[in-house]
Design an enzyme around this catalytic site. Structure first.
Site, PDB file in Angstrom:
ATOM      1  N   GLU A  99       0.815  -1.211   0.000  1.00 27.86           N
ATOM      2  CA  GLU A  99       0.000   0.000   0.000  1.00 27.86           C
ATOM      3  C   GLU A  99       0.850   1.262   0.000  1.00 27.86           C
ATOM      4  OE1 GLU A  99      -4.046  -1.472   2.230  1.00 27.86           O
ATOM      5  OE2 GLU A  99      -2.263  -1.173   3.414  1.00 27.86           O
ATOM      6  N   CYS A 114       3.162   8.619   1.179  1.00 29.86           N
ATOM      7  CA  CYS A 114       3.669   7.721   2.220  1.00 29.86           C
ATOM      8  C   CYS A 114       3.913   6.378   1.542  1.00 29.86           C
ATOM      9  CB  CYS A 114       2.618   7.622   3.321  1.00 29.86           C
ATOM     10  SG  CYS A 114       3.009   6.424   4.595  1.00 29.86           S
ATOM     11  N   CYS A 121       6.673  -6.851   7.068  1.00 28.76           N
ATOM     12  CA  CYS A 121       7.772  -6.345   7.903  1.00 28.76           C
ATOM     13  C   CYS A 121       8.145  -7.405   8.933  1.00 28.76           C
ATOM     14  CB  CYS A 121       7.346  -5.057   8.617  1.00 28.76           C
ATOM     15  SG  CYS A 121       8.658  -4.383   9.687  1.00 28.76           S
ATOM     16  N   CYS A 125       6.396  -5.334  15.709  1.00 29.89           N
ATOM     17  CA  CYS A 125       5.846  -4.438  16.736  1.00 29.89           C
ATOM     18  C   CYS A 125       4.387  -4.835  16.979  1.00 29.89           C
ATOM     19  CB  CYS A 125       5.935  -2.979  16.296  1.00 29.89           C
ATOM     20  SG  CYS A 125       7.612  -2.490  15.872  1.00 29.89           S
ATOM     21  N   CYS A 128       1.108  -2.979  15.392  1.00 26.39           N
ATOM     22  CA  CYS A 128       1.163  -2.592  13.977  1.00 26.39           C
ATOM     23  C   CYS A 128       0.597  -3.685  13.064  1.00 26.39           C
ATOM     24  CB  CYS A 128       2.615  -2.304  13.624  1.00 26.39           C
ATOM     25  SG  CYS A 128       2.905  -2.053  11.869  1.00 26.39           S
ATOM     26  N   GLY A 168       6.814  -1.871   6.118  1.00 27.91           N
ATOM     27  CA  GLY A 168       8.207  -2.316   6.105  1.00 27.91           C
ATOM     28  C   GLY A 168       9.142  -1.429   6.884  1.00 27.91           C
ATOM     29  N   GLU A 169      10.320  -1.968   7.165  1.00 26.88           N
ATOM     30  CA  GLU A 169      11.352  -1.234   7.883  1.00 26.88           C
ATOM     31  C   GLU A 169      12.411  -0.793   6.845  1.00 26.88           C
ATOM     32  OE1 GLU A 169      12.236   0.270  10.777  1.00 26.88           O
ATOM     33  OE2 GLU A 169      14.042   0.614   9.612  1.00 26.88           O
ATOM     34  N   SER A 198      11.424   6.855   8.160  1.00 27.45           N
ATOM     35  CA  SER A 198      11.073   6.474   9.524  1.00 27.45           C
ATOM     36  C   SER A 198      11.621   5.083   9.817  1.00 27.45           C
ATOM     37  CB  SER A 198       9.547   6.486   9.684  1.00 27.45           C
ATOM     38  OG  SER A 198       9.199   6.069  10.990  1.00 27.45           O
ATOM     39  N   SER A 221      10.744   5.732  15.408  1.00 23.62           N
ATOM     40  CA  SER A 221       9.611   5.179  16.153  1.00 23.62           C
ATOM     41  C   SER A 221      10.098   4.816  17.544  1.00 23.62           C
ATOM     42  CB  SER A 221       9.067   3.928  15.441  1.00 23.62           C
ATOM     43  OG  SER A 221       8.469   4.310  14.235  1.00 23.62           O
ATOM     44  N   LEU A 222       9.920   5.730  18.473  1.00 27.51           N
ATOM     45  CA  LEU A 222      10.432   5.537  19.830  1.00 27.51           C
ATOM     46  C   LEU A 222       9.416   4.761  20.672  1.00 27.51           C
ATOM     47  CD1 LEU A 222      13.032   6.507  21.279  1.00 27.51           C
ATOM     48  CD2 LEU A 222      11.617   8.287  22.304  1.00 27.51           C
ATOM     49  N   HIS A 223       8.239   5.363  20.801  1.00 32.23           N
ATOM     50  CA  HIS A 223       7.043   4.684  21.321  1.00 32.23           C
ATOM     51  C   HIS A 223       7.020   4.284  22.790  1.00 32.23           C
ATOM     52  CE1 HIS A 223       5.786   5.038  17.319  1.00 32.23           C
ATOM     53  NE2 HIS A 223       6.086   3.859  16.853  1.00 32.23           N
ATOM     54  N   ASN A 297      -3.974   3.899  16.556  1.00 27.46           N
ATOM     55  CA  ASN A 297      -5.080   3.603  15.644  1.00 27.46           C
ATOM     56  C   ASN A 297      -5.439   2.130  15.792  1.00 27.46           C
ATOM     57  OD1 ASN A 297      -5.400   6.138  14.176  1.00 27.46           O
ATOM     58  ND2 ASN A 297      -3.334   5.748  13.448  1.00 27.46           N
ATOM     59  N   CYS A 342      -1.645   5.693  10.263  1.00 31.42           N
ATOM     60  CA  CYS A 342      -0.405   5.037  10.690  1.00 31.42           C
ATOM     61  C   CYS A 342      -0.665   3.673  11.293  1.00 31.42           C
ATOM     62  CB  CYS A 342       0.265   5.868  11.781  1.00 31.42           C
ATOM     63  SG  CYS A 342       1.186   7.202  11.135  1.00 31.42           S
TER      64      CYS A 342
END
Ligand code: SAH
Ligand code: SF4
Length: 351
Positions: A99, A114, A121, A125, A128, A168-169, A198, A221-223, A297, A342
């Site tokens: 996507e 984006c 991925c 996480c 996600c 993906g990373e 990111s 992406s700290l989170h 989300n 996101c």
């Protein structure tokens, strides 16, 4: 190799690098300016067909129709959100799908794409949708670029900014992402300051990109504000912990002079507490950064333990962080009605 008359399949121009494309076009018509015209039509004027290339002579267009095609990437589905965000599900030639999303961010006419860098991925996480799907494969540079070109062809609008915040990373597909950045910069004339990558924190690659010729803006992406909580929601913390991450960020900032964006997901009653905000303030103190808070989300089938934060908790969190003197923004939910926000990019083939 590029002589195609005796090949069954059409030559896919999107797959060729600049030199190959030039040589192929020169092999059909030895006038360099015609090759340049065609390249310009594909990369800057978003042509979908050779027939649109009105200043290219007819015989050449006919020849191209016979033996070549601009791309082999197809739009499988397209959804338009109430806020104007558009989500595309693209199908690649091996049948895999990914996507990409077009966002109209502000009133300055910026159009931000984006893009995805991998099919799926491997980072896992827990909040996600992409992570849940697992890893399938890396994307080639042209497959990344085609996301932007497809958007441009479909909307007839010029993308002005690119964020690698899709599936993906990006730093696990480092070479291809860097190659794509080069193409964005050279061919699509998107300035490096308008490109953001990111990452969930692949430490060696943060250091490596700081030493490249083209250095994109970094979003991290700290989170979570401490290792214990971060390990629970992001397995990457076990490999590269918050301390190593901070060192890498300091290295990047020192080398480049750029500010980084720290992304922080607010999961209700989990990462959005007052204690987390205070701890996060301490962590970011000596990092030259902006903070972008992302309200969680909801993702289908992820379980009820992950909740959206309340408005009140979000505001309190923001307020505490702001006291540390940093610029803090709350990311607007874009395209939530079409699962384009996101973390919601599952990229599943729904048909
Ligand atoms: N793999 C990279 C690029 C993806 S960017 C990275 O993780 O940085 C997508 C952003 O959305 C990341 O910050 C990601 O952590 C965040 N995200 C993932 N799932 C989410 C969810 N359910 N709600 C809000 N943000 C989410
Ligand atoms: Fe991968 Fe990023 Fe999702 Fe984590 S948040 S699983 S790194 S796409």
């Amino acid at each position: 190799m590029l002589k195609s008359q005796d090949m069954e399949e059409k030559i896919v121009l999107a797959k060729l690098n600049e030199e190959e494309l030039m040589n192929f076009l020169l092999s059909l018509d030895d006038k360099k300016f015609r090759a340049k015209q065609i390249i310009n039509w594909i990369y800057n004027k978003s042509a979908s067909t050779f027939d649109e290339m009105t200043d290219v002579k007819k015989e050449l267009r006919e020849k191209l129709n016979e033996i070549a095609t601009i791309t082999d990437v197809k739009i499988k589905t397209k959804q338009v959100s109430k806020d104007g965000t558009i989500k595309y599900l693209l199908e690649y030639n091996d049948g895999n799908v990914a996507e990409c999303v077009l966002m109209r961010f502000d009133n300055r006419g910026n159009l931000t794409a984006c893009v995805s860098s991998q099919i799926g991925c491997p980072m896992g996480c827990i909040f996600c949708a992409t992570g849940k799907r697992g890893f399938i494969r890396n994307m080639a540079p042209y497959e990344i670029i085609e996301q932007i070109l497809t958007i441009q062809r479909d909307t007839k609008l010029k993308v002005t900014n690119v964020v690698f915040m899709g599936q993906g990373e990006p730093f696990l597909n480092f070479e291809n992402v860097n190659e794509a950045i080069k193409i964005l910069n050279d061919k699509l004339q998107i300035g490096i300051r308008r490109i953001t990558v990111s990452t969930c924190g692949i430490v060696p690659k943060i250091k490596e990109i700081a030493q490249k010729e083209l250095i994109p803006t970094l979003a991290i992406s700290l989170h979570a504000p401490n290792s214990l909580l971060r390990q629970k929601i992001m397995p990457v913390e076990k490999k590269y912990n918050l301390e190593e991450l901070k060192n890498a960020l300091k290295f990047y900032i020192e080398k480049t002079g750029k500010r980084v964006t720290l992304e922080y997901i607010l999961i209700g009653k989990m990462t959005d507490t007052k204690e987390c905000a205070l701890e996060l303030s301490k962590y970011i103190k000596d990092i030259k950064c902006n903070i972008n808070l992302i309200p969680y989300n909801p993702v289908e089938n992820l379980g009820a333990e992950y909740k959206k934060p309340t408005k009140k908790d979000m505001m309190l969190f923001k307020y505490i962080l702001e006291a540390s003197g940093k610029k803090v923004t709350i990311r607007l939910e874009r395209g939530a009605d079409i699962d384009a926000a996101c973390g919601q990019l599952a990229g599943k083939n729904k048909n």
